[in-house]
Design an enzyme around this catalytic site. Structure first.
Site, PDB file in Angstrom:
ATOM      1  N   LYS A 109       1.474   7.560   3.827  1.00 33.81           N
ATOM      2  CA  LYS A 109       0.841   6.245   3.899  1.00 33.81           C
ATOM      3  C   LYS A 109       0.234   5.978   5.276  1.00 33.81           C
ATOM      4  O   LYS A 109      -0.183   4.859   5.571  1.00 33.81           O
ATOM      5  CB  LYS A 109       1.886   5.163   3.591  1.00 33.81           C
ATOM      6  CG  LYS A 109       2.558   5.343   2.234  1.00 33.81           C
ATOM      7  CD  LYS A 109       3.822   4.504   2.092  1.00 33.81           C
ATOM      8  CE  LYS A 109       4.614   4.966   0.886  1.00 33.81           C
ATOM      9  NZ  LYS A 109       5.979   4.398   0.869  1.00 33.81           N
ATOM     10  N   ARG A 151      16.215  -1.811  -3.450  1.00 37.21           N
ATOM     11  CA  ARG A 151      14.880  -2.254  -3.852  1.00 37.21           C
ATOM     12  C   ARG A 151      14.873  -2.745  -5.285  1.00 37.21           C
ATOM     13  O   ARG A 151      15.639  -2.260  -6.124  1.00 37.21           O
ATOM     14  CB  ARG A 151      13.879  -1.096  -3.726  1.00 37.21           C
ATOM     15  CG  ARG A 151      13.722  -0.572  -2.321  1.00 37.21           C
ATOM     16  CD  ARG A 151      13.114  -1.633  -1.416  1.00 37.21           C
ATOM     17  NE  ARG A 151      13.033  -1.215  -0.026  1.00 37.21           N
ATOM     18  CZ  ARG A 151      13.503  -1.945   0.991  1.00 37.21           C
ATOM     19  NH1 ARG A 151      14.095  -3.086   0.774  1.00 37.21           N
ATOM     20  NH2 ARG A 151      13.356  -1.529   2.221  1.00 37.21           N
ATOM     21  N   PRO A 200       0.824  -1.207   0.000  1.00 36.72           N
ATOM     22  CA  PRO A 200       0.000   0.000   0.000  1.00 36.72           C
ATOM     23  C   PRO A 200       0.858   1.256   0.000  1.00 36.72           C
ATOM     24  O   PRO A 200       1.653   1.485   0.904  1.00 36.72           O
ATOM     25  CB  PRO A 200      -0.799  -0.110   1.300  1.00 36.72           C
ATOM     26  CG  PRO A 200      -0.400  -1.377   1.951  1.00 36.72           C
ATOM     27  CD  PRO A 200       0.766  -1.941   1.238  1.00 36.72           C
ATOM     28  N   GLU A 201       0.702   2.065  -1.040  1.00 37.59           N
ATOM     29  CA  GLU A 201       1.338   3.379  -1.103  1.00 37.59           C
ATOM     30  C   GLU A 201       0.204   4.409  -1.053  1.00 37.59           C
ATOM     31  O   GLU A 201      -0.930   4.055  -0.756  1.00 37.59           O
ATOM     32  CB  GLU A 201       2.191   3.479  -2.376  1.00 37.59           C
ATOM     33  CG  GLU A 201       3.231   2.342  -2.467  1.00 37.59           C
ATOM     34  CD  GLU A 201       4.056   2.354  -3.740  1.00 37.59           C
ATOM     35  OE1 GLU A 201       4.277   3.437  -4.298  1.00 37.59           O
ATOM     36  OE2 GLU A 201       4.489   1.280  -4.182  1.00 37.59           O
TER      37      GLU A 201
END
Length: 293
Positions: free
Chosen positions: A58, A283, A2-3
């Site tokens: 967020k 990442r 979730p962003e």
DNA sequence: GTGTTTGTTATCAA
DNA sequence: CTTGATAACAAACA
């Protein structure tokens, strides 16, 4: 993951459903998910209601109907907030209205990943599921909340506080990759791994470039694309890549519109060359070697 | 058993 | 002091 768009979708849905409903009881199934002692947590919220839901980056911020009390919720990587009103509670697991929900979540609630349940007086329930237990719920005062926001969050990308000049200045001052700079919530709040890759692709900038090497014209593109892509993703109710679902258990539609994230070795939508996957800022990172320089 | 997934923070180095 | 790089966290999957 979730962003901002996913958290905003959850915020809007929950605000339309549970505001001002009295909290009957709270079940803390995994004490590690809350900052305080479970008894204290339940006592503080029990009998109150949630009267407003806002968001910073967020982070979800529920205002309680008690003086100076806020409930913070962070989904981190695998958190889900799912709300079932009483007419959607399936009896025997086969009610029609719960069908799509069960398909998305994979069964009835609570399930083995349910960590916290908030029960409301009208029998509706809010489930906080989190497979990996990175997420949290936390009770804070307004001064604590202010401190948390000041310490951790830069401007909201979709508000007027997101000013190009400040943004560009921050990029110029950083000797880290542009990807790392955009992932830093103090640069601008709410971007995560998926949307950073998408924004940089749309802007024609390679993720491993030094932030300070980004020219003004490039920074303008990045700035505009952050706003454009986040707004479009909200319109599409977010991206489901691993296990994000909205508060009704449904998947986000923006997944179909991703151009580079998760597209390793697939043709670039612009030029057809294979999308490269590598690692930047620790990442997984996707980019087109032809369209991004 | 190994490597990979990522939001955020703790830790360490410069 | 600041800045930046990296490990760690936790659980599941290929």
């Amino acid at each position: 993951m979730p962003e901002l768009p996913e958290v905003e979708t959850v915020r809007r849905d929950l605000a339309a459903q549970l505001l001002n409903k009295k909290i009957k009881s709270i079940e803390v199934l995994h004490a590690g998910m809350i900052g305080s002692d479970a008894g204290q947590f339940s006592k503080s919220l029990g009998g109150a209601s949630l009267i407003d839901i806002s968001r910073r980056g967020k982070l979800l911020i529920f205002k309680a109907s008690r003086p100076d009390l806020f409930l913070l919720a962070h989904l981190k990587m695998t958190g889900q907030l799912i709300y079932l009103s009483k007419d959607k509670v399936s009896i025997g697991g086969h009610s029609l209205s719960s069908h799509s929900f069960e398909k998305a979540v994979g069964g009835e609630l609570p399930n083995k990943h349910t960590r916290i349940i908030i029960n409301f007086n009208d029998s509706s329930r809010l489930f906080f599921n989190d497979l990996r237990k990175f997420g949290y719920m936390k009770l804070v005062s307004s001064s604590e909340l202010d401190k948390i926001i000041a310490r951790n969050y830069g401007p909201e990308p979709l508000e007027k506080t997101f000013v190009f000049k400040d943004f560009f200045q921050k990029l110029q001052a950083r000797r880290i990759t542009i990807k790392a700079a955009l992932l830093d919530q103090k640069t601008v709040a709410g971007l995560g791994n998926i949307y950073v890759d998408e924004v940089l692709f749309a802007s024609g900038v390679r993720p491993m470039r030094l932030a300070s090497s980004v020219k003004k014209e490039e920074a303008v593109k990045i700035y505009k694309n952050i706003k454009k892509i986040l707004a479009l993703a909200i319109k599409n109710r977010g991206t489901t890549f691993s296990n994000y679902v909205d508060s009704s258990g449904k998947r986000g539609n923006f997944s179909q519109k991703l151009k580079v994230y998760g597209k390793a070795n697939k043709p670039c939508p612009n030029c057809g060359l294979p999308i490269i996957k590598t690692k930047v800022a620790g990442r997984g990172t996707h980019y087109c070697p032809h369209c991004q320089s």
